[in-house]
Design a protein around this motif. Structure first.
Motif, PDB file in Angstrom:
ATOM      1  N   ASP A   1       0.832  -1.200   0.000  1.00 50.38           N
ATOM      2  CA  ASP A   1       0.000   0.000   0.000  1.00 50.38           C
ATOM      3  C   ASP A   1       0.868   1.251   0.000  1.00 50.38           C
ATOM      4  N   ASN A   2       0.217   2.398  -0.130  1.00 45.87           N
ATOM      5  CA  ASN A   2       0.938   3.655  -0.283  1.00 45.87           C
ATOM      6  C   ASN A   2       1.827   3.990   0.908  1.00 45.87           C
ATOM      7  N   THR A   3       1.356   3.670   2.104  1.00 51.70           N
ATOM      8  CA  THR A   3       2.154   3.973   3.298  1.00 51.70           C
ATOM      9  C   THR A   3       3.466   3.195   3.277  1.00 51.70           C
ATOM     10  N   ALA A   4       3.371   1.913   2.947  1.00 43.55           N
ATOM     11  CA  ALA A   4       4.572   1.076   2.889  1.00 43.55           C
ATOM     12  C   ALA A   4       5.496   1.525   1.754  1.00 43.55           C
TER      13      ALA A   4
ATOM     14  N   LYS B   1       5.795   4.550   0.433  1.00 42.38           N
ATOM     15  CA  LYS B   1       6.444   5.816   0.778  1.00 42.38           C
ATOM     16  C   LYS B   1       7.647   5.586   1.683  1.00 42.38           C
ATOM     17  N   SER B   2       7.469   4.741   2.688  1.00 37.06           N
ATOM     18  CA  SER B   2       8.562   4.439   3.610  1.00 37.06           C
ATOM     19  C   SER B   2       9.687   3.693   2.897  1.00 37.06           C
TER      20      SER B   2
END
Length: 296
Positions: free
Chosen positions: A94-97, A99-100
């Motif tokens: 997902d986007n959160t993962a 980005k990190s």
């Protein structure tokens, strides 16, 4: 061998840039599959002297090859492997993962450049895949709202190869030894080139060899020898410097642009006939460095 992983897509580059010997190991593995009968590394592994048996003379021959030229295709494969791992992570998470993950990878690339700046000074071509990975991230993998990443490569103070190895002197001597007969007389006792024109030819040819591109030629020269001998002389020069497995295109272009005798020849014809010496008269003024390649 696939060293990088999806969790560490730049692992290959981290290991390889950890010490000089790792770069040398890659070159060694490639050279072990080469036709060279022996080879040795010089300063900072930036150049390799390879020995082979000349097919035409049967003599052992030494020539220079850059480590970059040996391993650049291998680096390209590793770059695409790393890029694929980046892509696979981004389509699976997902986007959160994402980005990190991307932030971590770019920080790792910058840290690697910082830690390896001294080694990269001698092997700056490793910056090409590292910068390429950041460019790939910025152009294709960023999620909405993320700013483009910027890395600092200016901390690498690139050391020009020729400032460390006296190639200019070596190659200039080779150029002069092969072309010096043009400062003399032909079989009819005509001066082949005036001293000024000969000096221009040496300067232009040194530029060709040092930069691997044709210099800006103010006016063509017309040595009083046949075009066949002119063309073959530059084939010999190429063979003495690099062998003739792959002729550098700039040599064809140089012969085409430099000499009046080439004006009626197409570049394709020069390329096709570059090594042909059957129609060259075996005149006594031709030096041994050239005539030794004649086939009677």
């Amino acid at each position: 061998m696939d060293i990088s992983t999806i969790t560490n897509p730049i692992k290959f580059f981290e290991i390889t840039l950890s010490e000089e010997s790792k770069i040398r190991d890659i070159a060694n593995n490639i050279l072990e599959c080469s036709p060279y009968i022996s080879y040795k590394f010089k300063e900072n592994s930036t150049v390799v002297y390879c020995i082979e048996i000349d097919d035409e003379t049967g003599e052992a021959k030494e020539y220079i090859e850059y480590t970059k030229d040996l391993i650049i295709e291998y680096l390209k494969k590793q770059y695409y492997t790393s890029r694929e791992y980046l892509y696979q992570f981004c389509i699976r998470n997902d986007n959160t993962a994402i980005k990190s993950y991307l932030s971590i990878q770019v920080k790792a690339i910058q840290l690697l450049i910082n830690k390896s700046k001294d080694l990269l000074a001698y092997h700056p071509y490793f910056l090409i895949p590292l910068k390429g990975l950041v460019k790939y991230i910025n152009e294709l993998l960023l999620i909405p709202g993320m700013d483009e990443f910027i890395i600092d490569v200016d901390i690498v103070k690139i050391i020009p190869l020729r400032s460390n190895l006296d190639f200019d002197a070596i190659n200039s001597e080779k150029v002069y030894s092969i072309l010096k007969f043009m400062a003399g007389k032909n079989e009819k006792q005509e001066t082949i080139l005036s001293q000024d024109d000969f000096n221009r030819l040496i300067d232009y040819t040194n530029y060709l060899v040092e930069n691997e591109e044709v210099p800006e030629i103010e006016s063509q020269l017309e040595p009083k020898i046949t075009f066949e001998l002119l063309r073959f002389t530059y084939w010999v020069l190429h063979k003495e410097l690099y062998t003739t497995k792959r002729i550098k295109p700039c040599f064809y272009n140089f012969v085409k642009d430099m000499f009046v005798q080439s004006n009626n020849s197409q570049l394709s014809s020069i390329k096709k006939m570059f090594a042909v010496q059957a129609r060259i008269a075996r005149d006594s003024f031709i030096p041994n460095v050239i005539s030794k390649y004649f086939r009677d």
